[in-house]
Design a protein around this motif. Sequence first.
Motif, mmCIF file in Angstrom:
data_model
loop_
_atom_site.group_PDB
_atom_site.id
_atom_site.type_symbol
_atom_site.label_atom_id
_atom_site.label_comp_id
_atom_site.label_asym_id
_atom_site.label_seq_id
_atom_site.Cartn_x
_atom_site.Cartn_y
_atom_site.Cartn_z
ATOM 1 N N CYS A 17 0.860 -1.183 0.000
ATOM 2 C CA CYS A 17 0.000 0.000 0.000
ATOM 3 C C CYS A 17 0.894 1.229 0.000
ATOM 4 N N ALA A 18 0.873 1.955 -1.081
ATOM 5 C CA ALA A 18 1.705 3.154 -1.208
ATOM 6 C C ALA A 18 0.902 4.377 -0.796
ATOM 7 N N SER A 19 1.421 5.125 0.151
ATOM 8 C CA SER A 19 0.808 6.389 0.569
ATOM 9 C C SER A 19 1.662 7.510 0.005
ATOM 10 N N VAL A 20 1.138 8.207 -0.985
ATOM 11 C CA VAL A 20 1.923 9.197 -1.736
ATOM 12 C C VAL A 20 1.117 10.474 -1.913
ATOM 13 N N PRO A 21 1.777 11.563 -2.305
ATOM 14 C CA PRO A 21 1.045 12.806 -2.572
ATOM 15 C C PRO A 21 -0.081 12.588 -3.576
ATOM 16 N N SER A 22 -1.128 13.362 -3.473
ATOM 17 C CA SER A 22 -2.327 13.157 -4.283
ATOM 18 C C SER A 22 -2.091 13.286 -5.781
ATOM 19 N N ASP A 23 -1.017 13.978 -6.184
ATOM 20 C CA ASP A 23 -0.734 14.135 -7.616
ATOM 21 C C ASP A 23 0.359 13.180 -8.105
ATOM 22 N N ALA A 24 0.744 12.202 -7.309
ATOM 23 C CA ALA A 24 1.836 11.292 -7.657
ATOM 24 C C ALA A 24 1.429 10.342 -8.781
ATOM 25 N N THR A 25 2.410 9.941 -9.567
ATOM 26 C CA THR A 25 2.182 8.951 -10.622
ATOM 27 C C THR A 25 2.306 7.543 -10.032
ATOM 28 N N THR A 26 1.899 6.560 -10.815
ATOM 29 C CA THR A 26 2.045 5.176 -10.381
ATOM 30 C C THR A 26 3.519 4.825 -10.194
ATOM 31 N N ALA A 27 4.364 5.346 -11.066
ATOM 32 C CA ALA A 27 5.795 5.071 -10.952
ATOM 33 C C ALA A 27 6.351 5.583 -9.638
ATOM 34 N N GLU A 28 5.890 6.752 -9.212
ATOM 35 C CA GLU A 28 6.343 7.312 -7.941
ATOM 36 C C GLU A 28 5.834 6.483 -6.770
ATOM 37 N N ALA A 29 4.586 6.014 -6.882
ATOM 38 C CA ALA A 29 4.038 5.163 -5.831
ATOM 39 C C ALA A 29 4.799 3.845 -5.761
ATOM 40 N N ALA A 37 7.887 3.298 -6.671
ATOM 41 C CA ALA A 37 9.237 3.548 -6.156
ATOM 42 C C ALA A 37 9.237 3.678 -4.632
ATOM 43 N N SER A 38 8.117 4.090 -4.056
ATOM 44 C CA SER A 38 8.068 4.271 -2.604
ATOM 45 C C SER A 38 7.966 2.952 -1.839
ATOM 46 N N VAL A 39 7.618 1.865 -2.544
ATOM 47 C CA VAL A 39 7.432 0.586 -1.841
ATOM 48 C C VAL A 39 8.235 -0.567 -2.441
ATOM 49 N N ALA A 40 8.846 -0.376 -3.603
ATOM 50 C CA ALA A 40 9.507 -1.517 -4.262
ATOM 51 C C ALA A 40 10.808 -1.115 -4.945
ATOM 52 N N LYS A 41 11.629 -0.335 -4.279
ATOM 53 C CA LYS A 41 12.942 -0.010 -4.828
ATOM 54 C C LYS A 41 13.862 -1.223 -4.780
ATOM 55 N N PRO A 42 14.901 -1.261 -5.663
ATOM 56 C CA PRO A 42 15.177 -0.282 -6.722
ATOM 57 C C PRO A 42 14.412 -0.597 -8.005
ATOM 58 N N LEU A 43 14.025 0.444 -8.711
ATOM 59 C CA LEU A 43 13.435 0.300 -10.032
ATOM 60 C C LEU A 43 14.514 0.547 -11.079
ATOM 61 N N ARG A 44 14.345 -0.064 -12.225
ATOM 62 C CA ARG A 44 15.325 0.126 -13.312
ATOM 63 C C ARG A 44 14.564 0.414 -14.602
ATOM 64 N N TYR A 45 15.007 1.433 -15.316
ATOM 65 C CA TYR A 45 14.389 1.816 -16.587
ATOM 66 C C TYR A 45 15.449 1.809 -17.694
ATOM 67 N N ASP A 46 14.978 1.682 -18.944
ATOM 68 C CA ASP A 46 15.921 1.807 -20.056
ATOM 69 C C ASP A 46 15.897 3.251 -20.559
ATOM 70 N N LEU A 97 11.219 2.657 -20.420
ATOM 71 C CA LEU A 97 10.517 1.396 -20.241
ATOM 72 C C LEU A 97 10.927 0.790 -18.901
ATOM 73 N N LEU A 98 9.937 0.372 -18.106
ATOM 74 C CA LEU A 98 10.212 -0.230 -16.806
ATOM 75 C C LEU A 98 10.849 -1.606 -17.005
ATOM 76 N N CYS A 99 12.068 -1.765 -16.526
ATOM 77 C CA CYS A 99 12.821 -3.002 -16.750
ATOM 78 C C CYS A 99 12.850 -3.909 -15.515
ATOM 79 N N ALA A 100 12.880 -3.319 -14.313
ATOM 80 C CA ALA A 100 13.017 -4.115 -13.098
ATOM 81 C C ALA A 100 12.284 -3.461 -11.945
ATOM 82 N N ILE A 101 11.671 -4.297 -11.114
ATOM 83 C CA ILE A 101 11.020 -3.857 -9.887
ATOM 84 C C ILE A 101 11.687 -4.583 -8.729
ATOM 85 N N ALA A 102 12.049 -3.831 -7.692
ATOM 86 C CA ALA A 102 12.762 -4.405 -6.551
ATOM 87 C C ALA A 102 14.017 -5.150 -7.008
#
Length: 219
Positions: free
Chosen positions: A129-141, A143-152, A156-161
Amino acid sequence: MIRRRTPALPLALSLALALLLLVLGGAGQAQAVGYRYWSFWDLTGGKWTYATQGPSTARPSDGDVQGFRFAISEDSQHAVQPRGNRDFASICAKTPAQQGKKRLALVIDFGTPADAPSGETPPTTRTACASVPSDATTAEALASVAKPLRYDTNALLCAIAGYPQTGCGDQVTKPTKTTAHPHQPKPAHHGPSVGLLAGAAAVALLGAAAIWQARRNRH
């Protein structure tokens, strides 16, 4: 008068070899091409639907449920859905609502060993359950619970946690699977394949014909 003999044996063997290659080549083409990647989903009306936006642009509302699934899929129409609990009330039960923030329930399905890149083992499916600012994107949410994220380089989202450690939307060639009855085991396969037997039979048949033709030419 000298009678010219037809080179039947070399010709027949050449034809047999060509037929054998066609048979075996046809058997090897029974493959489907897919891609190994993280797909992104929205829970709509209690059912998963493939997201129409990427996580870096989507801005969900408080109480929404979104999912990610790592798998090998041919395209968005055949993508594999996330598994596990998708109930917002239970996922966010311990996360109280706050002024100026929104709660987003995330289902993160790391897939099966069959979907994993070589040498890697998928973590267990989890929810957060991600608690984030009301204007946050899904990517920001995320990142708050499943770091590290990896993008190309194309975002493009390449890796979660941190999973997978390498690769990003890689093309994968996999054998076409035969659908079996759910209550019956797949038939065991022993010995040479049908294609190989057919090719061998063709070689034997044409070889016999060549021998007969060669004997005929000697008379």
